[in-house]
Design an enzyme around this catalytic site. Sequence first.
Site, short mmCIF file in Angstrom:
data_model
loop_
_atom_site.label_atom_id
_atom_site.label_comp_id
_atom_site.label_asym_id
_atom_site.label_seq_id
_atom_site.Cartn_x
_atom_site.Cartn_y
_atom_site.Cartn_z
N SER A 99 35.70 -51.91 21.34
CA SER A 99 36.32 -51.35 19.78
C SER A 99 35.28 -49.90 19.62
CB SER A 99 36.72 -52.73 19.39
OG SER A 99 35.42 -53.07 18.15
N GLY A 100 33.71 -50.39 19.27
CA GLY A 100 33.05 -50.26 19.03
C GLY A 100 32.27 -50.59 17.65
N LYS B 173 28.38 -64.41 13.55
CA LYS B 173 27.94 -62.67 13.64
C LYS B 173 26.48 -62.45 13.52
CE LYS B 173 30.75 -59.64 13.14
NZ LYS B 173 31.36 -58.97 13.93
N GLY C 193 37.54 -82.68 8.33
CA GLY C 193 38.84 -83.28 8.77
C GLY C 193 40.45 -83.01 7.39
N GLU D 66 27.14 -77.36 5.13
CA GLU D 66 26.92 -76.42 5.20
C GLU D 66 27.39 -75.73 5.15
OE1 GLU D 66 30.93 -78.32 6.21
OE2 GLU D 66 28.59 -78.92 5.43
N HIS E 174 29.87 -81.57 1.57
CA HIS E 174 29.99 -80.56 2.50
C HIS E 174 28.73 -79.45 2.61
CE1 HIS E 174 33.85 -80.45 4.54
NE2 HIS E 174 34.21 -81.15 3.56
N ASP F 85 30.46 -56.56 17.39
CA ASP F 85 30.41 -57.99 19.25
C ASP F 85 30.88 -57.42 20.13
OD1 ASP F 85 30.60 -59.85 16.46
OD2 ASP F 85 32.78 -59.82 16.67
N SER F 86 31.90 -55.77 20.10
CA SER F 86 32.12 -55.55 21.88
C SER F 86 30.86 -54.90 21.79
CB SER F 86 33.49 -54.71 21.66
OG SER F 86 33.48 -53.28 20.95
N SER F 87 30.40 -54.16 20.72
CA SER F 87 28.68 -52.83 21.13
C SER F 87 27.90 -54.13 21.75
CB SER F 87 28.88 -52.35 20.31
OG SER F 87 29.80 -51.77 19.88
N CYS G 296 31.92 -85.26 5.05
CA CYS G 296 33.72 -85.56 4.60
C CYS G 296 34.15 -86.81 5.31
CB CYS G 296 33.92 -84.59 3.93
SG CYS G 296 35.39 -84.10 3.34
N TYR G 297 34.69 -86.06 5.60
CA TYR G 297 36.33 -87.20 6.59
C TYR G 297 34.43 -87.92 7.49
CZ TYR G 297 39.40 -89.05 9.79
OH TYR G 297 39.81 -90.48 10.73
#
Length: 513
Positions: free
Chosen positions: A223-224, A369, A55, A171, A169, A227-229, A82-83
Amino acid sequence: MKNEMIIVLDFGGQYNQLIARRVRECNVYCEVKPYTMSLDEIKALNPKGIIFTGGPNSVYDETSPHYQKEIFELGIPILGICYGSQLMAYTLGGVVETAPVSEYGHTEVTVDTGDVIFEGVSENTVCWMSHTDYIAKVPEGFKITAHTSVCPAAAMSCPEKKLYATQFHPEVMHTKEGMKMLSNFVYKVCGCAGDWKMDSFVETTIQSLREKIGNGKVLCALSGGVDSSVAAVLLSKAVGKQLTCVFVDHGLLRKNEGDEVEAVFGPEGPYELNFIRVNAQQRYYSKLKGVTDPETKRKIIGEEFIRVFEEEAKKIGSVDFLVQGTIYPDVIESGLGKSAVIKSHHNVGGLPDVVDFKEIVEPLRMLFKDEVRKAGLELGMPEYLVFRQPFPGPGLGVRIVGEVTEEKVRIVQDADYIYREELHKAGVDKDLGQYFAALTNMRSVGVMGDFRTYDYAIALRAVMTSDFMTAEAAQIPWEVLAKVTNRIVNEVKGVNRVLYDCTGKPPATIEFE
């Protein structure tokens, strides 16, 4: 079966969703929760472990997020990052001070390989630092397990209480052995078995969609893109012909893409759904005329999407649900929750106040993703569609710096097509996370033949990334870039200069706007 769970407590950093994504890469289910979550709520979830995020705050700032000391007495393993590491130290009686020297970026860290977090990690390893405060004195019962040349406590642990912390970090991809560290925490400290698998996600999601939607009509914002597919195929498997996919060709797609989308999802395609293509190119060009601000462009494009959906919904009758392909990076980068806003996404920003749907459904909202791609493969989708290049919802609208015009769209479409074609021919596209051509707003003097030109500069971008939260610029072979440059300048009217973007993320974003 209920999956074992790790909770990520969000204290306002930019990488919070990325931590969850890394844990899930270990096949352990993980959710991000606000730091305001109560102890009783945490105990009710029965997590196998808890991770405190980074943070931007200082633990001594009264307005900074804190958590009650009792969380460390639950017996649940905790990792502070970190924080989160500073908060752990401060809360348990350690000392946090402003560091004499701030650390940011790639940093060599010396670790104690005898500590469980660093088992199998190189004694000297490169990690990603981003801090101005540091732990000057660790709490009683803790030992220092890592240090740098200017940070005396780069990591600390209290194995007896199962408490661990890293100033860096683990990650982010810049921390070379970060996944090993997180895996050690998840498996060796928390004792997880790793029962989070994509096949179970797909199965339970389809079932929950059936239950939620019932006999309702569903409109999918297609959208093609990947994600939307994947979202569309999930809904097709769940409710079949109750689903209508509206594909809006806003004139901001890649070259030939509109026809390619129709070939996959249209009447001749393999999926059980209703497909409507709306050719709205001129409508979008008119709305975007004279607009140069990237946020304004995003919001205009996002709102027009919804307006088109509303119009199509009225044509087909009552529609109960709107489906969107929103994924985790969309949410985190739009600043929903505690994290700072980077940019608004079409999926989560710019929606009009009044939407003529009962509810918005986002079946991929919890996925990154790479997880979306895995879900697509589990659904039996063809690999060429699953591994299609990512494409932003606003399309070329955010790959054209400045005003969007039909002529500029043609320029960037042609340049992008050449770039993608040559990368594929050279065989270097398979290892890239994302690559595309963008049109800068810069015009410069050039010489073509015996004539002076004053034309646009194309910027090429290619990045290496697995999670799209962090990325490094790809080192494309010079001979490939030279061929791409030569073709673009010779074949694309209006371009006389080609540039290559060498910036990583951070500090840049992957897209240009």
